[in-house]
Design a protein around this motif. Structure first.
Motif, PDB file in Angstrom:
ATOM      1  N   TYR A 187       7.738  32.739  32.943  1.00 15.42           N
ATOM      2  CA  TYR A 187       7.810  33.629  31.943  1.00 15.42           C
ATOM      3  C   TYR A 187       6.856  32.820  30.845  1.00 15.42           C
ATOM      4  O   TYR A 187       7.164  31.517  30.439  1.00 15.42           O
ATOM      5  CB  TYR A 187       9.223  34.135  31.423  1.00 15.42           C
ATOM      6  CG  TYR A 187       8.901  35.059  30.001  1.00 15.42           C
ATOM      7  CD1 TYR A 187       8.616  36.379  30.322  1.00 15.42           C
ATOM      8  CD2 TYR A 187       8.903  34.621  28.690  1.00 15.42           C
ATOM      9  CE1 TYR A 187       8.410  37.288  29.619  1.00 15.42           C
ATOM     10  CE2 TYR A 187       8.666  35.502  27.849  1.00 15.42           C
ATOM     11  CZ  TYR A 187       8.593  36.856  28.171  1.00 15.42           C
ATOM     12  OH  TYR A 187       8.466  37.930  27.002  1.00 15.42           O
ATOM     13  N   TRP A 242       6.581  31.637  27.640  1.00 11.98           N
ATOM     14  CA  TRP A 242       7.166  31.432  26.449  1.00 11.98           C
ATOM     15  C   TRP A 242       6.240  31.126  25.635  1.00 11.98           C
ATOM     16  O   TRP A 242       6.038  31.312  24.207  1.00 11.98           O
ATOM     17  CB  TRP A 242       8.241  30.686  26.574  1.00 11.98           C
ATOM     18  CG  TRP A 242       9.470  31.212  27.081  1.00 11.98           C
ATOM     19  CD1 TRP A 242      10.209  30.934  28.301  1.00 11.98           C
ATOM     20  CD2 TRP A 242      10.313  32.262  26.516  1.00 11.98           C
ATOM     21  NE1 TRP A 242      10.992  31.798  28.686  1.00 11.98           N
ATOM     22  CE2 TRP A 242      11.362  32.847  27.755  1.00 11.98           C
ATOM     23  CE3 TRP A 242      10.427  33.028  25.333  1.00 11.98           C
ATOM     24  CZ2 TRP A 242      12.274  33.500  27.469  1.00 11.98           C
ATOM     25  CZ3 TRP A 242      11.550  34.045  25.544  1.00 11.98           C
ATOM     26  CH2 TRP A 242      12.453  34.240  26.410  1.00 11.98           C
ATOM     27  N   TYR A 243       5.443  30.075  25.680  1.00 13.26           N
ATOM     28  CA  TYR A 243       4.364  29.630  24.963  1.00 13.26           C
ATOM     29  C   TYR A 243       3.384  30.403  24.546  1.00 13.26           C
ATOM     30  O   TYR A 243       2.927  30.561  23.257  1.00 13.26           O
ATOM     31  CB  TYR A 243       3.783  28.253  25.502  1.00 13.26           C
ATOM     32  CG  TYR A 243       4.641  27.245  25.761  1.00 13.26           C
ATOM     33  CD1 TYR A 243       5.385  26.415  24.661  1.00 13.26           C
ATOM     34  CD2 TYR A 243       4.947  26.571  27.048  1.00 13.26           C
ATOM     35  CE1 TYR A 243       6.257  25.265  24.785  1.00 13.26           C
ATOM     36  CE2 TYR A 243       6.010  25.651  27.281  1.00 13.26           C
ATOM     37  CZ  TYR A 243       6.458  24.865  25.972  1.00 13.26           C
ATOM     38  OH  TYR A 243       7.211  23.938  26.204  1.00 13.26           O
TER      39      TYR A 243
END
Length: 281
Positions: free
Chosen positions: A253, A255-256
């Protein structure tokens, strides 16, 4: 809020580009989502995306959001034209004279963006769920909802993209300059990506390149358009044919990228307001 939405509705009600691009978007959207049911003849081979597993849970969420994400330029044109006409027709100045503040102007455009984004996201969710329920080989509850986060990623991708176009529209005020500015920005991003990728590939063997490129985090991954792109990966790598060729779908996933998109959206919104405050139109 209701007053601002009504104002935006009345502005766009009789605006022809608004009707044309809205109609084109939703027609092409529905056609593309069902394109997997059609057989394609590629180099003498018949390819059917449904048989390749594109409508199976949980991959159907990835497939539908990626395909529809390619059409975001249609809604983007609506955003650009509706904002640029405010300045070309001097509606913005008249609205300010009539008592509409610059904060309310930006907020009204954000409401329009949110309305388009929410409606498109809801439509994609419903169609993706229906396609999965109709054609997926598995209906296990865990798999049905396993990758539903792609719906949120799609929402964020659209919102970030439209916020960027709003910023360019307020900055340049003419649609032709907005699109030129957008493609120049995209071109510069691709050059920077190419330069960084070339530097990383130096002094490594051919065998190491694929591993290095797939595991290295690049600074250019956090550029606006690239961070939006990274929210939803290309689903073709997870087809049955790709698996037969030894290709594996691995997705962590992003996120950044999510954080980067939120930050860029905030910058574009605040930047739009700052330009309106600084310039006297």
């Amino acid at each position: 809020m209701i007053r601002l939405l009504k104002l935006e509705y009345l502005k766009n009600l009789n605006y022809r580009p608004f009707k044309i691009f809205s109609g084109l978007y939703f027609v092409v959207l529905i056609v593309l989502l069902f394109i997997g049911l059609v057989d394609f003849d590629i180099l003498g081979m018949k390819i059917n995306l449904k048989e390749q597993g594109m409508y199976n849970f949980p991959g159907v969420w990835n497939f539908t959001t990626y395909i529809v994400g390619l059409l975001k330029i249609f809604l983007g044109c609506i955003i650009v034209f509706s904002i640029c006409q405010e300045f070309s027709n001097r509606m913005f100045k008249q609205n300010i004279i009539d008592g509409l503040s610059r904060e309310e102007f930006v907020f009204s455009k954000l409401l329009t963006i949110l309305a388009f984004t929410a409606f498109s996201t809801l439509l994609v969710f419903v169609i993706a769920f229906m396609l999965g329920k109709s054609y997926s080989v598995t209906q296990e509850g865990g798999l049905v909802t396993k990758e539903i986060y792609f719906i949120f990623n799609y929402f964020l991708k659209l919102f970030s993209f439209f916020s960027f176009l709003m910023f360019l529209s307020i900055l340049f005020r003419k649609s032709i300059f907005v699109f030129l500015g957008f493609f120049m920005f995209w071109f510069v991003e691709k050059i920077l990506i190419g330069i960084e990728t070339f530097r990383v590939q130096q002094n490594i063997t051919e065998l190491e390149k694929a591993k290095v490129l797939s595991t290295t985090t690049f600074y250019t991954d956090y550029l606006p358009l690239e961070s939006m792109s990274n929210l939803i990966p290309n689903p073709l790598i997870r087809t049955n044919m790709a698996q037969l060729l030894g290709m594996q779908f691995k997705f962590e996933y992003p996120w950044y990228s999510v954080i980067a998109c939120i930050v860029w959206s905030t910058i574009f919104i605040l930047g739009s307001y700052w330009i309106l405050k600084k310039k006297d139109w």
